[in-house]
Design a protein around this motif. Structure first.
Motif, PDB file in Angstrom:
ATOM      1  N   ASN A 169       9.570   8.274  -3.083  1.00 19.95           N
ATOM      2  CA  ASN A 169       9.427   7.620  -1.784  1.00 19.95           C
ATOM      3  C   ASN A 169       9.763   6.134  -1.898  1.00 19.95           C
ATOM      4  N   PRO A 170      11.019   5.774  -1.653  1.00 16.21           N
ATOM      5  CA  PRO A 170      11.398   4.350  -1.730  1.00 16.21           C
ATOM      6  C   PRO A 170      10.926   3.552  -0.524  1.00 16.21           C
ATOM      7  N   LEU A 171      10.295   4.218   0.428  1.00 17.70           N
ATOM      8  CA  LEU A 171       9.849   3.537   1.640  1.00 17.70           C
ATOM      9  C   LEU A 171       8.740   2.529   1.324  1.00 17.70           C
ATOM     10  N   ASN A 172       8.845   1.341   1.904  1.00 18.57           N
ATOM     11  CA  ASN A 172       7.777   0.339   1.779  1.00 18.57           C
ATOM     12  C   ASN A 172       7.617  -0.390   3.106  1.00 18.57           C
ATOM     13  N   THR A 173       6.627  -1.275   3.154  1.00 20.92           N
ATOM     14  CA  THR A 173       6.328  -1.962   4.417  1.00 20.92           C
ATOM     15  C   THR A 173       7.473  -2.866   4.862  1.00 20.92           C
TER      16      THR A 173
ATOM     17  N   ARG B   9       4.487  -8.070  10.515  1.00 22.19           N
ATOM     18  CA  ARG B   9       3.481  -9.129  10.707  1.00 22.19           C
ATOM     19  C   ARG B   9       2.262  -8.891   9.821  1.00 22.19           C
ATOM     20  N   GLN B  10       1.780  -7.646   9.740  1.00 17.73           N
ATOM     21  CA  GLN B  10       0.580  -7.349   8.954  1.00 17.73           C
ATOM     22  C   GLN B  10       0.847  -7.376   7.449  1.00 17.73           C
ATOM     23  N   PHE B  11       2.095  -7.124   7.052  1.00 16.04           N
ATOM     24  CA  PHE B  11       2.404  -7.039   5.618  1.00 16.04           C
ATOM     25  C   PHE B  11       3.615  -7.933   5.321  1.00 16.04           C
ATOM     26  N   PRO B  12       3.386  -9.231   5.203  1.00 16.69           N
ATOM     27  CA  PRO B  12       4.500 -10.148   4.919  1.00 16.69           C
ATOM     28  C   PRO B  12       5.140  -9.886   3.553  1.00 16.69           C
TER      29      PRO B  12
ATOM     30  N   PRO C 179       3.731  -0.713  -1.099  1.00 17.37           N
ATOM     31  CA  PRO C 179       4.107   0.715  -1.111  1.00 17.37           C
ATOM     32  C   PRO C 179       3.539   1.443   0.104  1.00 17.37           C
ATOM     33  N   VAL C 180       4.272   2.439   0.521  1.00 17.16           N
ATOM     34  CA  VAL C 180       3.844   3.294   1.625  1.00 17.16           C
ATOM     35  C   VAL C 180       3.684   4.724   1.111  1.00 17.16           C
ATOM     36  N   VAL C 181       2.606   5.376   1.554  1.00 21.22           N
ATOM     37  CA  VAL C 181       2.301   6.752   1.149  1.00 21.22           C
ATOM     38  C   VAL C 181       2.321   7.644   2.388  1.00 21.22           C
ATOM     39  N   LEU C 182       2.902   8.824   2.236  1.00 19.90           N
ATOM     40  CA  LEU C 182       2.885   9.821   3.303  1.00 19.90           C
ATOM     41  C   LEU C 182       1.913  10.942   2.919  1.00 19.90           C
ATOM     42  N   LYS C 183       0.903  11.144   3.737  1.00 18.45           N
ATOM     43  CA  LYS C 183      -0.039  12.240   3.507  1.00 18.45           C
ATOM     44  C   LYS C 183       0.356  13.373   4.454  1.00 18.45           C
ATOM     45  N   VAL C 184       0.842  14.456   3.865  1.00 21.75           N
ATOM     46  CA  VAL C 184       1.328  15.603   4.640  1.00 21.75           C
ATOM     47  C   VAL C 184       0.261  16.696   4.616  1.00 21.75           C
ATOM     48  N   ARG C 185      -0.233  17.055   5.802  1.00 16.05           N
ATOM     49  CA  ARG C 185      -1.288  18.070   5.899  1.00 16.05           C
ATOM     50  C   ARG C 185      -0.866  19.126   6.918  1.00 16.05           C
ATOM     51  N   LEU C 186      -1.083  20.396   6.565  1.00 19.03           N
ATOM     52  CA  LEU C 186      -0.747  21.481   7.477  1.00 19.03           C
ATOM     53  C   LEU C 186      -2.025  22.024   8.112  1.00 19.03           C
ATOM     54  N   GLY C 187      -2.297  21.570   9.301  1.00 18.66           N
ATOM     55  CA  GLY C 187      -3.457  22.078  10.020  1.00 18.66           C
ATOM     56  C   GLY C 187      -3.155  23.404  10.681  1.00 18.66           C
ATOM     57  N   ALA C 188      -1.911  23.590  11.104  1.00 16.53           N
ATOM     58  CA  ALA C 188      -1.500  24.844  11.746  1.00 16.53           C
ATOM     59  C   ALA C 188      -0.919  25.792  10.699  1.00 16.53           C
ATOM     60  N   THR C 189      -1.180  27.064  10.858  1.00 17.26           N
ATOM     61  CA  THR C 189      -0.670  28.059   9.918  1.00 17.26           C
ATOM     62  C   THR C 189       0.846  28.187  10.056  1.00 17.26           C
ATOM     63  N   PRO C 190       1.590  28.172   8.958  1.00 19.80           N
ATOM     64  CA  PRO C 190       3.040  28.390   9.029  1.00 19.80           C
ATOM     65  C   PRO C 190       3.350  29.751   9.648  1.00 19.80           C
ATOM     66  N   VAL C 191       4.492  29.844  10.293  1.00 21.47           N
ATOM     67  CA  VAL C 191       4.887  31.077  10.964  1.00 21.47           C
ATOM     68  C   VAL C 191       6.197  31.569  10.366  1.00 21.47           C
TER      69      VAL C 191
ATOM     70  N   VAL D 241       1.106   8.044   7.846  1.00 21.31           N
ATOM     71  CA  VAL D 241       1.814   7.012   7.091  1.00 21.31           C
ATOM     72  C   VAL D 241       0.825   5.891   6.791  1.00 21.31           C
ATOM     73  N   LEU D 242       0.593   5.639   5.493  1.00 22.99           N
ATOM     74  CA  LEU D 242      -0.384   4.630   5.072  1.00 22.99           C
ATOM     75  C   LEU D 242       0.290   3.612   4.172  1.00 22.99           C
ATOM     76  N   ALA D 243      -0.228   2.381   4.244  1.00 24.19           N
ATOM     77  CA  ALA D 243       0.282   1.312   3.390  1.00 24.19           C
ATOM     78  C   ALA D 243      -0.836   0.804   2.495  1.00 24.19           C
ATOM     79  N   ALA D 244      -0.460   0.455   1.269  1.00 27.49           N
ATOM     80  CA  ALA D 244      -1.449  -0.098   0.338  1.00 27.49           C
ATOM     81  C   ALA D 244      -1.772  -1.530   0.755  1.00 27.49           C
ATOM     82  N   ALA D 245      -3.069  -1.792   0.977  1.00 37.81           N
ATOM     83  CA  ALA D 245      -3.513  -3.146   1.326  1.00 37.81           C
ATOM     84  C   ALA D 245      -3.749  -3.950   0.055  1.00 37.81           C
ATOM     85  N   SER D 246      -3.994  -5.234   0.231  1.00 41.73           N
ATOM     86  CA  SER D 246      -4.165  -6.117  -0.931  1.00 41.73           C
ATOM     87  C   SER D 246      -5.391  -5.770  -1.754  1.00 41.73           C
ATOM     88  N   ASN D 247      -6.400  -5.135  -1.137  1.00 44.35           N
ATOM     89  CA  ASN D 247      -7.617  -4.785  -1.873  1.00 44.35           C
ATOM     90  C   ASN D 247      -7.545  -3.391  -2.489  1.00 44.35           C
TER      91      ASN D 247
END
Length: 454
Positions: free
Chosen positions: A286-290, A302-305, A309-321, A339-345
């Motif tokens: 995942n080369p994606l970043n803020t 603005r929030q991440f000057p 790193p950015v993390v994608l959490k993929v969850r399947l709540g619905a049953t595949p068909v 889509v989540l970003a790592a904060a400074s803390n």
């Protein structure tokens, strides 16, 4: 025990697996399977017929002389198996016995032709396994002949030896076959064993019916999947699966039918187990970043000057068909992607989330006793913003960016999971050989040979 495996092989290959129930599987074993068994079954049948012959009491002299008789060899030149409609299987065999009579002063070698006939009933056992039992058996013994035509042995002695051998074999041969079939039922019991699907999930097959025609034997099997010891139950009850007569490759040994509910149950299990969930992390996947996101979404910049790193959490709540159409199998996933970003803390901050729809082409294959799958993306991945903590998110702009970092990890994860496979109905040491997979409306058919390997 070795003898039990002997004739056991003859009928194990006829009863490896089968069908119907909710969800259901059907396995038909055709005439080609009987031909295979007839060929490779000769050697184990020969071993099974190596019975012990007690001493012969020679009364030709003034003193009773106990004479040892040993079977040196049993050769089965002919073995034929055929179906008996509504019943089971008939075994017809021709065997040539070679005996050694340890007479004094010189041993005597004799040959004896024997014809065997046995009818074996196939029924459903109380614990969900096929049960085989010999209901009729007979042996027709020919005339004893000397191997050495120059031997001047008394014809009277040969007549006495013949009577002794006839009395022994007429009882022992059918008893041995009956005992072997009883031992076979232990082997057939491996049909109902638990097979792993994942670390905490299993599949268990059990027989619920049997049909025998003059052309094939068809066993109905129910498939039950477990997660943490609890059965997976479909929301709606499935109807009994009936496999049409002419499907797959004609003339194959085995025809295995897998119903739509079996696929539905397997996908429900994977969804409940969380096996389809994944986190897309790391610069390689995942080369994606803020910084990249910030060029599309001003609030992220603005929030991440500084790039984070950015993390994608993929969850399947619905049953595949899974959808099965003639010559076409597709899989539809509806993951929720956060889509989540790592904060400074070192904590992670949620930026936005997406409802995603992915349509996949599903290709099925069989390896030994496992059904496996591979997928590829079919059409465009659909994105819809579910929530946002960074203001407006333009899905058109995000689409191309998310596709490059989302599709490949998802496919790699899914294909690795489906590549592990799910066990088909089977018994120990019996495998599918050169299988072909066909997709029909609402079910899948496997046409395959069989291979018995110790």
């Amino acid at each position: 025990m070795t003898r039990a495996r002997g004739l056991g092989l003859l009928l194990v290959l006829l009863l490896p697996m089968v069908s119907a129930s909710m969800p259901g599987t059907v396995v038909r074993l055709n005439q080609a399977a009987l031909g295979y068994v007839s060929e490779i079954g000769k050697a184990p049948l020969q071993r099974a017929l190596q019975v012990t012959v007690p001493y012969f009491l020679d009364r030709s002299g003034e003193v009773l002389q106990p004479t040892r008789i040993q079977i040196l060899n049993v050769h089965v030149p002919h073995l034929h198996l055929r179906f008996i409609a509504g019943f089971g299987i008939r075994l017809l065999a021709a065997a040539n016995f070679t005996f050694k009579v340890f007479r004094v002063p010189e041993p005597l070698e004799l040959t004896l032709p024997v014809e065997l006939l046995a009818d074996a009933r196939v029924a459903q056992g109380s614990i969900g396994t096929p049960v085989v039992s010999v209901s009729a058996c007979s042996s027709l013994l020919g005339r004893v002949d000397q191997l050495d035509s120059h031997d001047s042995s008394s014809r009277a002695l040969l007549v006495l030896v013949q009577k002794h051998i006839d009395a022994v074999l007429s009882n022992k041969l059918c008893l041995s076959i009956s005992n072997l079939v009883q031992g076979l039922n232990v082997h057939l019991g491996t049909l109902i064993g638990l097979n792993p699907v994942g670390p905490e999930s299993q599949i268990r097959y059990s027989m619920v019916g049997v049909t025998v025609t003059s052309d094939y034997i068809s066993l109905d099997i129910s498939a039950l999947l477990f997660l943490l010891g609890k059965p997976i139950v479909l929301p709606t009850e499935a109807s009994r699966f009936v496999l049409p007569r002419h499907v797959g490759t004609q003339g194959t040994m085995a025809t295995v039918g897998l119903s739509q509910p079996l696929f539905d149950s397997a996908l429900l299990l994977l969804q409940k187990a969380g096996s389809l969930n994944l986190d897309v992390t790391g610069q390689l996947d995942n080369p994606l970043n803020t910084s990249t996101l910030g060029r599309l979404i001003p609030e992220v910049a603005r929030q991440f000057p500084q790039p984070m790193p950015v993390v994608l959490k993929v969850r399947l709540g619905a049953t595949p068909v899974v959808t099965l159409r003639t010559n076409n199998a597709t899989l539809r996933l509806q993951p929720f992607v956060e889509v989540l970003a790592a904060a400074s803390n070192s904590a992670f901050q949620s930026l936005f989330s997406l409802d995603v729809v992915v349509n996949l082409r599903l290709q099925l294959s069989v390896s030994r006793v496992k059904l496996q799958g591979t997928t590829s993306v079919l059409g465009d991945v659909q994105l819809l913003v579910a929530s946002s903590n960074v203001g407006f998110v333009d899905t058109d702009q995000v689409h191309a960016l998310m596709g490059s970092v989302f599709e490949k990890p998802l496919l790699n994860h899914l294909n690795a999971l489906l590549g592990m496979g799910i066990a088909l109905p089977n018994v120990v040491n019996l495998y599918y050989a050169n299988p072909e997979v066909f997709v029909y409306e609402g079910y899948v058919v496997i046409s395959s040979g069989l291979s018995y390997q110790r």
